[in-house]
Write an enzyme that holds these catalytic residues in place. Structure first.
Site, PDB file in Angstrom:
ATOM      1  N   LYS A   2     -25.736 -14.558  -5.324  1.00 33.87           N
ATOM      2  CA  LYS A   2     -24.793 -15.671  -5.372  1.00 33.87           C
ATOM      3  C   LYS A   2     -24.177 -15.750  -6.768  1.00 33.87           C
ATOM      4  CE  LYS A   2     -24.907 -20.677  -4.178  1.00 33.87           C
ATOM      5  NZ  LYS A   2     -25.820 -21.760  -3.738  1.00 33.87           N
ATOM      6  N   SER A  43     -24.224 -23.991   0.454  1.00 34.74           N
ATOM      7  CA  SER A  43     -23.236 -23.404  -0.416  1.00 34.74           C
ATOM      8  C   SER A  43     -23.381 -21.891  -0.646  1.00 34.74           C
ATOM      9  CB  SER A  43     -23.306 -24.102  -1.780  1.00 34.74           C
ATOM     10  OG  SER A  43     -24.558 -23.841  -2.402  1.00 34.74           O
ATOM     11  N   SER A 101     -28.927 -25.316   0.795  1.00 32.08           N
ATOM     12  CA  SER A 101     -27.861 -24.345   0.602  1.00 32.08           C
ATOM     13  C   SER A 101     -28.198 -22.915   0.987  1.00 32.08           C
ATOM     14  CB  SER A 101     -27.383 -24.362  -0.856  1.00 32.08           C
ATOM     15  OG  SER A 101     -26.504 -25.441  -1.062  1.00 32.08           O
TER      16      SER A 101
END
Ligand SMILES: [Zn+2]
Lengths: 496, 498
Positions: A80, A155, A179
Site C-alpha cells: 500500500k 482503504s 481497511s
C-alpha cells in the site's frame, strides 16, 4: 511449472527455491499480468520494474551459488502506498506527498526484503487511509475484479485487487478500522489484521496510531501465516511493538477438526431479523464451522452501537495530530501563500489534502480543543474501554467471535461518495475489534444472491494476542469449503 | 529562622508591594543521544547534520524513549528530594511552527514523571517544586539570512527536563540563588552541563505583585531568559513596571495576563502581543509511546549513581579537612573543582594548602582563559601534579612564588616537577652569603624604610621583601631574608642619640 496466477505465495516460493522457475521469470509474469489488467482495475500508483528485476536477478544469483532460499524467496509482493520502502514512492494516495520517495524502509518491509520477497510497486488507496471505497484517492479509483462498476472496498483498495486479480500472490495493506478486512471481504480473498502491536508500525505512515496495523492479503490462509512469520515480532524502533518473537507458522495437524472450539455469534452482528444475503451466507458459513466440530453460541457485545462514533472521534483526533507534519517545510507539496509562514502552512494544506482528509482533520481538531476535549475525546477513550470489555467478557465464554465482515456486498462506485456517514457505516462490523486491538480475519464464505456475483466475507475475531488461533480456525474453514478457490472473471487486455 | 522580608518599596509612594515569582527552567540532559532517536547531539555541528527520519519527522517514523535520559531525569528528581511517579505518560503538544518537525512536541502534560521536592535558600525560605517533566526540544529557525527562513533540526529531539516551581520566590536575589543551587545540583548529578551559552539551560519567569495582605494579582510571563543576570534584571524591571502601573491608578495601564520578552540591550521587558498566550495545544496522549514505568529497582539503581550533593560535601570539608565555610563553599560550588580538590588530597597534598592553591592559582587561570568553572577539568594539569607542588613548597624545597611558576610550566609543558625545578633553578636558596648580597642591594636608597623599621614599624620590612625576592628570582628563603634584613639594618645604622 504451473501458471503464475494459479500459485499462492507458498507454492510459488517452493517452485523458485526448487529451481523450477527463476525469480526473474516470475517477476516478468507478474508484470505481464499487471500490463493486462492494471489499466482496467486501477491497482497501482507506481511500479518499480527496474528495482524488481534487479532484485530478482540477485535472488537467482544467490540460489545459483547455493545460498539458502528465504521464506518468501522470489515472491512478488505489492505494498500500500502508505508504507515506506527506500526508493519507492509512498504518496499515501495524496497530492500532498505526490512524488515523495521514502528515504528509509519500514521494519516490516525490510523483513520482506530479507526474506527474499520482491516488491513490485505501491498500490492505490483512499487518501491517508481515510475511506472505504478507493474514491478518496487523489489519483484514480480502483475497481472490483468481480464487477468493475463496484468498489473493491478500502482503504487498502489496490492491494486487495492486486491479490484478487492475481497480479501478485501477496500484498500488504494497513487496517485501522477495517481497511484490510473490508476490501478482502468485498474482493473474495483473505485479509488478516493482527493484534495491535504484533507487527512493527515503524515506516507505516500513520493515520490513527493506536489503531493502525500492517495487515496481509492473500489467496490462502497458509500465505497469511507465512507472511506473519516474516513480518511480526519485536522491533527496537517501535516501542509499542509486542515484546514477543515472530508468530510461528501453525502446525496444521488438526486442520480438519474444530472439536472443542467454541464460537460466539454476537446478536448485534447477526440479528435474527436480518434475512439479507450477507446474513444468510454467513449463517451458512457458521453451519460449516459447526460441522467441523465447533460449538456455536449466541453472545452479546452490548456497546457495539457506540463503536462507530467512538472510532471516529479517536481516529480523527490522532489523525489531526499525525497529519500536522505535512506543512510544506521539509518534504512533499509546498504552496507559498502570501509570504508569511502561517499562510504557507494554510495554502499547502489547503491544496495538498482532499475533502475527506480535511473533514477528518477538522473533526479531530475539534474533539481535542479546549472546552470540548473531555466531552468528546475524553469520553471516547472511556467508551473504547467499554467496547474492549465487551470482548473480554465474551472471551471468558467463547474462544472466538464470528460474524460478517461487511454489512453489504460491494456497493457501486459513486453510490455513497456524497454521504460520508453512509460511508462510515461500511466499518460498523470491523471497528469494534480495532478499538479493542484484537486479531481478526476476513475469510471468503460465498457470494451474494444477485448479479453480478459479489463476494462475502466471514469475520473471525480472537482475544488479544491469539493471532495464531484466529488463523488456525480460518484455515480449517478454508480447507473444508471451496469459497477460497473462486476466481473473478477477468478479460485480459493485450499487452501494450 | 526569621525570614528576610522581601517586600518591594515603591520609590514613588514609599508603599510596600509583595512580589510573587515562579520559575520554569528548561535544562538539557547530558545524554549521548537524543530523547527519541539514536542521533548524537553536539553543539555547533553543521546544520541538519545530526538528524534521522525520527527527529526530522519523516512520515512513518516513530519515537523510542532513550533510557539514559530517563535515568538522568530520575537522578535529578532524587537529588531535589522529589517523588518519582511509578507511571507517567508522554503527550503530544500540538502547534505549527517551522522548527517543529512533527507539528507537535512530545512532552508530558498531566502525568509528569516527577512531583514535589524543592530547594532551601540561605534566608530560610524553601522554594517548592510543583513538578518536573521530560520533553524534546524543537529545532532552530534562523530568520536573519536574507528573505528566507532557514531551519536547523540538529537540536530537534534533544532531551530536556522542565522544572516548575511554586510561586515561592519573592525577589530577584531569591531567584538567582535558586537558579544557582539548581544548576549546582544538575551539574553534580551529571544530568546537565547547564551551559547557558549553548542553550542547555533556559528560564521563564512568572511574576505578579500585590500589596501586603491582599490577594494575588494578574501574573505576567517573561520568556526565554538565557542568563542568571538577565533573570535578575528582568525580575527587577518587571516588579518596578508592574508597581508603577498599579500606582498610576489608570486601569488601562494595569498588567494583563500576557507573555513578555526581556530585551537585555534596553534592560526592559516588552509584550509579545498575545502571540504565544492564545494557544490551545490540544494535548493528547502520544499513542506511539507506552506508559513510562519506573519500579523500585530502577529507582535504587539511580540512587546508587547519585553523588554526594554540594551541601553535604561542604559540611564534610569543614569537618574532615578543617576548611572554613567560605573555602568549602568555593570548592564545592562546581563539581569538577571539588573532585579535583579531593584528588589532590588523595595524592598526598595537604587539604588546607591544596584549597589555597586551587583558589589562588587554578581558579584564576580558569578566569584568565575564560573557560567557565564547569570546564575546570579541561585544565592541562593533573591533581597529582598539584599535590607534588604543594608538597615541594611544604618541605621548603621551593618557595611559594617559585611554586606558581612551576605550576604554569607543568601545565604548559606537561613535564615532571622535579625536572622543571632543576632546569629552571627554582630550588630555594638558603646560602647566607648570597642572601646578604641581595639584601644589601635592596637596601640601597631605602633610608625611609630603614628609618621606619628602626622606629619599630616591623611591617615596613615587607616593602623590602619583594625587591629581594625579585633579585633572587623568587628563590631566596623568605625567613632568612627577613632575619638578614633586620640584622643589616641594626648593624648599619648608628645608634640613636639619647
Ligand atoms: Zn534523529
Amino acid at each position: 511449472m504451473r501458471p503464475y496466477t494459479e500459485l499462492d505465495a507458498s507454492a510459488l516460493r517452493e517452485e523458485v527455491a526448487a529451481g523450477h522457475r527463476s525469480a526473474v521469470q516470475t517477476v516478468e509474469e507478474c508484470f505481464a499480468r499487471i500490463d493486462a489488467l492494471d489499466a482496467q482495475l486501477g491497482v497501482f500508483l507506481s511500479t518499480e520494474r527496474a528495482l524488481a528485476r534487479s532484485r530478482a536477478a540477485q535472488i537467482d544469483a544467490q540460489l545459483a551459488r547455493g545460498e539458502p532460499a528465504g521464506p518468501l524467496c522470489g515472491v512478488p509482493v505489492a505494498l500500500k502506498a502508505n508504507m515506506c520502502l527506500e526508493g519507492f514512492e509512498a504518496n499515501c494516495g495524496s497530492r500532498m506527498l505526490a512524488g515523495w520517495r521514502a528515504p528509509y524502509s519500514a521494519t516490516f518491509a525490510q523483513r520482506l526484503l530479507d526474506a527474499g520477497a520482491i516488491p513490485v510497486g505501491m498500490t492505490n488507496m483512499d487518501e491517508f487511509a481515510m475511506g472505504s471505497s478507493s474514491e478518496n484517492s487523489a489519483f484514480h479509483v480502483s475497481r472490483n475484479p468481480w464487477s468493475r462498476e463496484h468498489t473493491p472496498g478500502g482503504s487498502s483498495s489496490g492491494s486487495a485487487v492486486a491479490v484478487a486479480a492475481g497480479l501478485v500472490p501477496l500484498a500488504f495493506g494497513s487496517d485501522t478500522g477495517g481497511s484490510v478486512r473490508q476490501p478482502a471481504a468485498l474482493c473474495g480473498i483473505h485479509g488478516f489484521k493482527p493484534s495491535w502491536g504484533r507487527v512493527s508500525r515503524y515506516g507505516l505512515i500513520a493515520f490513527g496510531s493506536s489503531l493502525d496495523q500492517v495487515s496481509p492479503f492473500a489467496r490462502s490462509t497458509r500465505d497469511l501465516e507465512l507472511a506473519m512469520g516474516v513480518i511480526s515480532g519485536r522491533d527496537e524502533r517501535d516501542a509499542t511493538c509486542m515484546d514477543e518473537n515472530a508468530l510461528q507458522p501453525i502446525v496444521p495437524d488438526d486442520e480438519r477438526s474444530l472439536a472443542g472450539v467454541s464460537i460466539g455469534v454476537p446478536r448485534e452482528y447477526l440479528p435474527d431479523s436480518d434475512t439479507g444475503e450477507v446474513a444468510q451466507c454467513v449463517r451458512a458459513a457458521l453451519e460449516s464451522l459447526r460441522a467441523l466440530g465447533a460449538e456455536l453460541r449466541e453472545i452479546s457485545l452490548p456497546h457495539t452501537a457506540y463503536a462507530i462514533p467512538t472510532y471516529y472521534v479517536i481516529a480523527t483526533a490522532e489523525a489531526s495530530s499525525n497529519l500536522a507534519r505535512y506543512d510544506g517545510v521539509r518534504y512533499g507539496l509546498r504552496v507559498e501563500g502570501s509570504g508569511s509562514l502561517q499562510s504557507m502552512f494554510a495554502a499547502t494544506r489547503g491544496a495538498g489534502f482532499g475533502a475527506e482528509v480535511k473533514r477528518r482533520i477538522l473533526l479531530g481538531t475539534y474533539v481535542l480543543s479546549e472546552g470540548y476535549h473531555d466531552e468528546w475525546y475524553g469520553r471516547a477513550l472511556k467508551v473504547r474501554t467499554l467496547v474492549a470489555r465487551d470482548f473480554e467478557q465474551a472471551f471468558e465464554e467463547v474462544d472466538l467471535v464470528a460474524g460478517p465482515t461487511s454489512p453489504t456486498t460491494a456497493f457501486r462506485l459513486g453510490e455513497r461518495a456524497a454521504d460520508p456517514v453512509a460511508m462510515y457505516q461500511a466499518d460498523v462490523l470491523t471497528v469494534p475489534a480495532s478499538l479493542a486491538g484484537l486479531p481478526a480475519i476476513s475469510t471468503p464464505c460465498g457470494f451474494g444472491a444477485g448479479t453480478p456475483r459479489l463476494p462475502i466475507g466471514l469475520q473471525l475475531v480472537g482475544p488479544a494476542r491469539s493471532d495464531a488461533r484466529v488463523l488456525r480456525v480460518a484455515r480449517a474453514f478454508e480447507a473444508a469449503t471451496a469459497h477460497s478457490k473462486e476466481r473473478p472473471p477477468l478479460a485480459l487486455e493485450p499487452a501494450r | 529562622m526569621k525570614l528576610v522580608d522581601s517586600a518591594y518599596v515603591s520609590p514613588k509612594t514609599g508603599k510596600r508591594w509583595i512580589p510573587v515569582i515562579g520559575l520554569e527552567v528548561h535544562c538539557q540532559l547530558k545524554t549521548r543521544t537524543k530523547l527519541f532517536c539514536g542521533c548524537e547531539y553536539t553543539f555547533g555541528a553543521s546544520p541538519n547534520s545530526l538528524t534521522c527520519p525520527v527527529c526530522t519527522g519523516q512520515p512513518g517514523a516513530l519515537p523510542v524513549l532513550n533510557e539514559e535520559a530517563l535515568a538522568l531525569a530520575v537522578r535529578t528528581a532524587q537529588a531535589l528530594g522529589a517523588e518519582v511517579a511509578s507511571e507517567s505518560r508522554f503527550d503530544r503538544k500540538n502547534y505549527f511552527y517551522c522548527d517543529l518537525p512533527k507539528g507537535y512536541q512530545i512532552s508530558q502534560f498531566d502525568r509528569p514523571y516527577c512531583k514535589g521536592g524543592g530547594i532551601a535558600l540561605a534566608n530560610g525560605r524553601f522554594v517548592r517544586l510543583a513538578r518536573i517533566h521530560m520533553e524534546e526540544d524543537a529545532g532552530k529557525a534562523i530568520h536573519d539570512r536574507g528573505d528566507a527562513t532557514l531551519v536547523d533540526l540538529n537540536r530537534a529531539g534533544v532531551p530536556l527536563i522542565e522544572s516548575v516551581t511554586e510561586a515561592d520566590i519573592q525577589s530577584a536575589a531569591d531567584a538567582q540563588e535558586y537558579l544557582a543551587a539548581l544548576k549546582e545540583i544538575l551539574q553534580y548529578t551529571g544530568a546537565s552541563d547547564c551551559d547557558m551559552e549553548k542553550g542547555s539551560l533556559r528560564c521563564d519567569v512568572n511574576i505578579s505583585v500585590h500589596p501586603p495582605g491582599e490577594p494575588w494579582r494578574t501574573k505576567v510571563e517573561i520568556k526565554n531568559l538565557n542568563s542568571f543576570r538577565y533573570v535578575g534584571a528582568a525580575i527587577e524591571h518587571e516588579i518596578a513596571r508592574q508597581v508603577a502601573a498599579y500606582e498610576s491608578e489608570d486601569p488601562s495601564r494595569y498588567p494583563v495576563q500576557e507573555t513578555r520578552l526581556y530585551d537585555p540591550q534596553r534592560g526592559e521587558t516588552r509584550s509579545m502581543r498575545g502571540k504565544e498566550s492564545a494557544h490551545d495545544y490540544r494535548y493528547m496522549p502520544d499513542p506511539d509511546l507506552p506508559l513510562v514505568h519506573v519500579d523500585a529497582a530502577f529507582l535504587e539503581r539511580q540512587r546508587a549513581h547519585l553523588p554526594e550533593l554540594p551541601a553535604a560535601r561542604r559540611e564534610r570539608y569543614e569537618k574532615q579537612y578543617g576548611l572554613t565555610p567560605t573555602d568549602a563553599g568555593v570548592l564545592t560550588s562546581e563539581r569538577a573543582v571539588a573532585d579535583f580538590f579531593e584528588a589532590v588530597v588523595r595524592a598526598g597534598g595537604r587539604a588546607k594548602e591544596a584549597s589555597n592553591w586551587i583558589q589562588n592559582e587554578l581558579l584564576r587561570w580558569v578566569g584568565d582563559q575564560e573557560l567557565g568553572l564547569e570546564r575546570f577539568d579541561e585544565l592541562q594539569l593533573r591533581p597529582s601534579e598539584l599535590a607534588e607542588v604543594v608538597d615541594l613548597v611544604e618541605r621548603g624545597t621551593i618557595q611559594n612564588q617559585a611554586g606558581r611558576k612551576l605550576l604554569r610550566e607543568m601545565a604548559k609543558s606537561g613535564r615532571p616537577a622535579k625536572v622543571l625545578v632543576q632546569e629552571l633553578g627554582l630550588e630555594q636558596v638558603q646560602d647566607a652569603g648570597r642572601i646578604e648580597e641581595w639584601c644589601r642591594a635592596a637596601l640601597v636608597g631605602k633610608e625611609k624604610v630603614i628609618a621606619d623599621v628602626r622606629a619599630g614599624k616591623e611591617a615596613a620590612l615587607n616593602a623590602l621583601l619583594g625587591p629581594v625576592l625579585k633579585l633572587s628570582g623568587g628563590k631566596a628563603n623568605v625567613q632568612l631574608v627577613r632575619e638578614t634584613l633586620k640584622r643589616l639594618i641594626a648593624e648599619t645604622e648608628p645608634p640613636l642619640n639619647p
